[in-house]
Design a protein around this motif. Structure first.
Motif, mmCIF file in Angstrom:
data_model
loop_
_atom_site.group_PDB
_atom_site.id
_atom_site.type_symbol
_atom_site.label_atom_id
_atom_site.label_comp_id
_atom_site.label_asym_id
_atom_site.label_seq_id
_atom_site.Cartn_x
_atom_site.Cartn_y
_atom_site.Cartn_z
ATOM 1 N N VAL A 1 3.370 -2.639 5.956
ATOM 2 C CA VAL A 1 2.395 -3.051 7.193
ATOM 3 C C VAL A 1 1.082 -2.843 6.523
ATOM 4 O O VAL A 1 0.632 -2.455 5.473
ATOM 5 C CB VAL A 1 2.433 -1.607 7.801
ATOM 6 N N TYR A 2 0.287 -3.626 7.654
ATOM 7 C CA TYR A 2 -1.393 -3.272 7.462
ATOM 8 C C TYR A 2 -2.027 -3.606 8.873
ATOM 9 O O TYR A 2 -1.358 -3.612 9.926
ATOM 10 C CB TYR A 2 -2.092 -4.486 6.460
ATOM 11 N N GLN A 3 -3.222 -3.198 8.742
ATOM 12 C CA GLN A 3 -3.865 -3.243 10.038
ATOM 13 C C GLN A 3 -4.448 -4.423 10.499
ATOM 14 O O GLN A 3 -5.316 -5.139 9.684
ATOM 15 C CB GLN A 3 -5.012 -2.157 9.869
ATOM 16 N N ARG A 4 -4.196 -4.966 11.726
ATOM 17 C CA ARG A 4 -4.518 -6.332 12.236
ATOM 18 C C ARG A 4 -4.337 -6.250 13.877
ATOM 19 O O ARG A 4 -3.448 -5.536 14.206
ATOM 20 C CB ARG A 4 -4.265 -7.485 11.608
ATOM 21 N N SER A 5 -5.076 -7.159 14.482
ATOM 22 C CA SER A 5 -4.900 -6.869 16.036
ATOM 23 C C SER A 5 -4.860 -5.476 16.397
ATOM 24 O O SER A 5 -4.105 -5.255 17.695
ATOM 25 C CB SER A 5 -3.653 -7.581 16.440
ATOM 26 N N HIS A 6 -5.843 -4.776 15.815
ATOM 27 C CA HIS A 6 -6.031 -3.262 16.469
ATOM 28 C C HIS A 6 -4.923 -2.292 16.424
ATOM 29 O O HIS A 6 -4.614 -1.424 17.249
ATOM 30 C CB HIS A 6 -6.713 -3.182 17.737
ATOM 31 N N ARG A 7 -4.040 -2.751 15.323
ATOM 32 C CA ARG A 7 -2.462 -1.974 15.343
ATOM 33 C C ARG A 7 -2.097 -2.348 13.803
ATOM 34 O O ARG A 7 -2.657 -3.172 13.425
ATOM 35 C CB ARG A 7 -1.577 -2.476 16.416
ATOM 36 N N LEU A 8 -0.970 -1.612 13.655
ATOM 37 C CA LEU A 8 -0.142 -1.651 12.286
ATOM 38 C C LEU A 8 0.561 -3.054 12.742
ATOM 39 O O LEU A 8 1.449 -2.887 13.897
ATOM 40 C CB LEU A 8 0.390 -0.357 12.068
ATOM 41 N N ALA B 1 0.732 -1.326 0.120
ATOM 42 C CA ALA B 1 -0.020 0.007 -0.153
ATOM 43 C C ALA B 1 0.881 1.389 -0.078
ATOM 44 O O ALA B 1 0.480 2.173 -0.276
ATOM 45 C CB ALA B 1 -1.020 0.176 1.213
ATOM 46 N N ASN B 2 1.958 1.211 0.435
ATOM 47 C CA ASN B 2 2.871 2.218 0.536
ATOM 48 C C ASN B 2 3.950 2.440 -0.523
ATOM 49 O O ASN B 2 4.764 3.446 -0.408
ATOM 50 C CB ASN B 2 3.592 2.304 1.809
ATOM 51 N N GLY B 3 4.012 1.503 -1.449
ATOM 52 C CA GLY B 3 4.976 1.637 -2.698
ATOM 53 C C GLY B 3 4.603 0.638 -3.688
ATOM 54 O O GLY B 3 4.374 -0.626 -3.278
ATOM 55 N N GLY C 1 -12.460 -7.823 9.255
ATOM 56 C CA GLY C 1 -12.504 -8.455 10.506
ATOM 57 C C GLY C 1 -12.616 -7.739 11.778
ATOM 58 O O GLY C 1 -12.394 -6.278 11.487
ATOM 59 N N GLY C 2 -12.730 -8.211 12.919
ATOM 60 C CA GLY C 2 -12.791 -7.517 14.347
ATOM 61 C C GLY C 2 -11.613 -6.535 14.548
ATOM 62 O O GLY C 2 -11.944 -5.579 15.331
ATOM 63 N N SER C 3 -10.683 -6.946 14.230
ATOM 64 C CA SER C 3 -9.330 -6.428 14.547
ATOM 65 C C SER C 3 -8.531 -5.510 13.472
ATOM 66 O O SER C 3 -7.498 -4.983 13.608
ATOM 67 C CB SER C 3 -8.329 -7.087 15.208
ATOM 68 N N GLU C 4 -9.477 -5.291 12.600
ATOM 69 C CA GLU C 4 -8.937 -4.642 11.207
ATOM 70 C C GLU C 4 -9.617 -3.720 10.727
ATOM 71 O O GLU C 4 -10.400 -3.118 11.690
ATOM 72 C CB GLU C 4 -9.086 -5.753 10.008
ATOM 73 N N ASN C 5 -9.256 -2.878 9.871
ATOM 74 C CA ASN C 5 -10.118 -1.868 9.226
ATOM 75 C C ASN C 5 -10.309 -1.886 7.676
ATOM 76 O O ASN C 5 -9.916 -2.911 7.228
ATOM 77 C CB ASN C 5 -9.585 -0.179 9.749
ATOM 78 N N GLU C 6 -10.963 -0.829 7.242
ATOM 79 C CA GLU C 6 -11.471 -0.787 5.745
ATOM 80 C C GLU C 6 -10.154 -0.934 4.941
ATOM 81 O O GLU C 6 -10.501 -1.239 3.640
ATOM 82 C CB GLU C 6 -12.242 0.525 5.479
ATOM 83 N N THR C 7 -9.015 -0.930 5.189
ATOM 84 C CA THR C 7 -7.871 -0.955 4.432
ATOM 85 C C THR C 7 -7.331 -2.326 4.211
ATOM 86 O O THR C 7 -6.498 -2.652 3.532
ATOM 87 C CB THR C 7 -6.716 -0.029 4.743
ATOM 88 N N THR C 8 -7.582 -3.428 5.181
ATOM 89 C CA THR C 8 -6.905 -4.635 5.284
ATOM 90 C C THR C 8 -7.278 -5.463 4.016
ATOM 91 O O THR C 8 -6.438 -6.041 3.511
ATOM 92 C CB THR C 8 -7.460 -5.249 6.631
ATOM 93 N N TRP C 9 -8.466 -5.593 3.542
ATOM 94 C CA TRP C 9 -8.836 -6.310 2.322
ATOM 95 C C TRP C 9 -7.769 -5.922 1.280
ATOM 96 O O TRP C 9 -7.566 -6.667 0.355
ATOM 97 C CB TRP C 9 -10.121 -6.209 2.055
ATOM 98 N N PHE C 10 -7.733 -4.478 1.156
ATOM 99 C CA PHE C 10 -6.963 -3.968 0.058
ATOM 100 C C PHE C 10 -5.408 -4.141 0.180
ATOM 101 O O PHE C 10 -4.921 -4.782 -0.605
ATOM 102 C CB PHE C 10 -7.349 -2.340 -0.203
ATOM 103 N N SER C 11 -5.025 -3.687 1.375
ATOM 104 C CA SER C 11 -3.376 -3.627 1.565
ATOM 105 C C SER C 11 -2.958 -5.195 1.731
ATOM 106 O O SER C 11 -1.684 -5.464 1.328
ATOM 107 C CB SER C 11 -3.026 -2.949 2.713
ATOM 108 N N ALA C 12 -3.788 -6.183 2.295
ATOM 109 C CA ALA C 12 -3.375 -7.336 2.759
ATOM 110 C C ALA C 12 -3.729 -8.474 1.665
ATOM 111 O O ALA C 12 -2.958 -9.421 1.267
ATOM 112 C CB ALA C 12 -3.505 -7.601 4.130
#
Length: 415
Positions: A121-128, A17-19, A192-203
């Motif tokens: 990086v991506y969002q999971r476990s309520h953190r990057l 997602a960053n490059g 998922g519960g510890s992710e956000n709207e970017t996770t499906w895209f970035s991961a």
């Protein structure tokens, strides 16, 4: 021995997602030497092993908190790295078909959680978290291939429900800007519960999955919207209730999307799906509002809101299903359930769900589809992305789907 040399040439193993280019190596001056470029962080080897390397000469203890569920170490998910004489810490994790796809981890340096700036990086476990893409030879739909590529856009819109701005990621198929008279079906994809709207895209790289499916004519062109399923109102936070998110989707998000994009507005051209808690949200919304959603997908997700209402009869949004199990096919075109076999065999809740679906006649319906992925797969994005791909293959195939337009804005939901 595995040889993933050709597989690793695909650009998806560098893109994040960053490059889009391969990340620059770390510049280090070791013991007074001239600066040299060295690969640090984590590097997938051609045989699939992961070489972890971190330069921390003054650290006393360096470990890796790795998300893989079948790590072959005595300490489970916490891996202890070995310190070398030159100040590097290293560990090689052998390849396993159980641990493929995007795997998140974080370094623990003298007990402090530290991200490597040389890894995506991506969002999971309520953190990057840092993550690395491990070759998955049986699933390559997320690879970057020579096909028409769609776009992912970030949109900000006002929510009357929350009285604040919200963000939505939207996938548009490659043909969208070249077919100005054409309308498209819509899929809500929940995180998922510890992710956000970017996770499906970035991961999980769902944009490449859709590009490839559409190019292969295995899925019809569709628009996919990703909002943050974990956006709770203050009064809902403690119990993680989804009332605010539900009302936002109906009253704010759908009207915004239909105003901005060329969408069909009937239920048969609308789907909702998600992984884990995002699948719970899909069921809560889709089964509460069959007038809005004609297709629902659960990816390694319970069918009931088990965190709040453990008994099936407490899940009032499922009462219609109990009373009308044999008529489910009249309300839904696709009901899709996917799981990893390794998780399913140990997860009593998923087994109870199947029993409930069977007792109420839902599994007998032509609209119901079940997928169980190999014995190795468990609760992670290698399983989730398989479910998403198989769900999309089933959607919007009926030539009659354009009939019966429906305006969701006429169905406001009381809080």
């Amino acid at each position: 021995m595995n040889d993933f040399t050709e597989l690793l040439k695909n650009q998806v193993f560098n893109e994040d997602a960053n490059g889009f280019e391969p990340r620059a190596m770390e510049k280090l001056s070791i013991n007074g030497s001239a600066s040299q470029k060295i690969k640090t962080g984590a590097v997938v080897q051609t045989n699939g092993d992961i070489l972890f390397r971190l330069y921390a000469p003054e650290a006393a203890d360096v470990r890796i908190d790795f998300s893989g569920t079948h790590i072959r170490t005595q300490k489970g998910q916490i891996i202890t790295m070995e310190k070398k004489e030159d100040g590097f810490w290293e560990y090689t994790l052998p390849y396993s078909s159980r641990d493929v796809g995007p795997r998140d981890f974080i370094f623990l340096i003298d007990g402090a959680a530290v991200l490597s700036p040389y890894l995506p990086v991506y969002q999971r476990s309520h953190r990057l978290n840092n993550y690395i893409e491990i070759p998955d030879p049986d699933f390559t739909l997320h690879h970057i291939n020579n096909v028409p590529h769609g776009s992912v856009v970030y949109r900000t819109y006002w929510s009357e429900v929350y009285q604040e701005w919200k963000r939505c990621l939207i996938y548009l198929p490659a043909e969208y800007n070249h077919e100005p008279a054409k309308k498209y079906p819509l899929v809500f994809l929940n995180n998922g519960g510890s992710e956000n709207e970017t996770t499906w895209f970035s991961a999980s790289k769902i944009h490449y999955i859709l590009d490839n499916l559409i190019a292969e004519k295995k899925a019809v062109p569709m628009i996919v919207a990703m909002t943050n399923t974990m956006a709770f109102r203050e009064e809902d936070k403690e119990q993680e209730l989804l009332w605010g998110w539900r009302d936002m989707i109906i009253n704010d998000t759908i009207p915004f999307l239909e105003n901005e994009y060329r969408l069909y507005t009937d239920k048969w051209n609308r789907a909702i799906c998600g992984n884990s808690f995002g699948g719970v949200a899909a069921g809560l919304m889709g089964w509460s509002h069959p007038e809005l959603f004609g297709n629902i997908g659960f990816f390694a997700a319970p069918v009931r809101y088990e965190n709040i209402w453990k008994k099936y009869e407490e899940n009032t949004h499922m009462h219609w299903m109990v009373e009308n199990g044999d008529k489910v096919g009249e309300q839904y075109k696709v009901l899709f359930f996917s799981r990893g076999e390794a998780e399913y065999l140990t997860n009593k809740n998923l087994q109870m769900d199947d029993d409930w679906l069977s007792r109420n006649g839902i599994l007998r319906q032509d609209c119901t589809h079940m997928r169980l992925y190999a014995e190795d797969f468990t609760h992670d994005h290698s399983t989730f992305r398989r479910g998403f791909a198989d769900f999309c293959k089933l959607l919007f195939k009926d030539e009659e789907r354009h009939l019966g337009q429906h305006d969701p804005r006429s169905h406001k939901t009381a809080t």
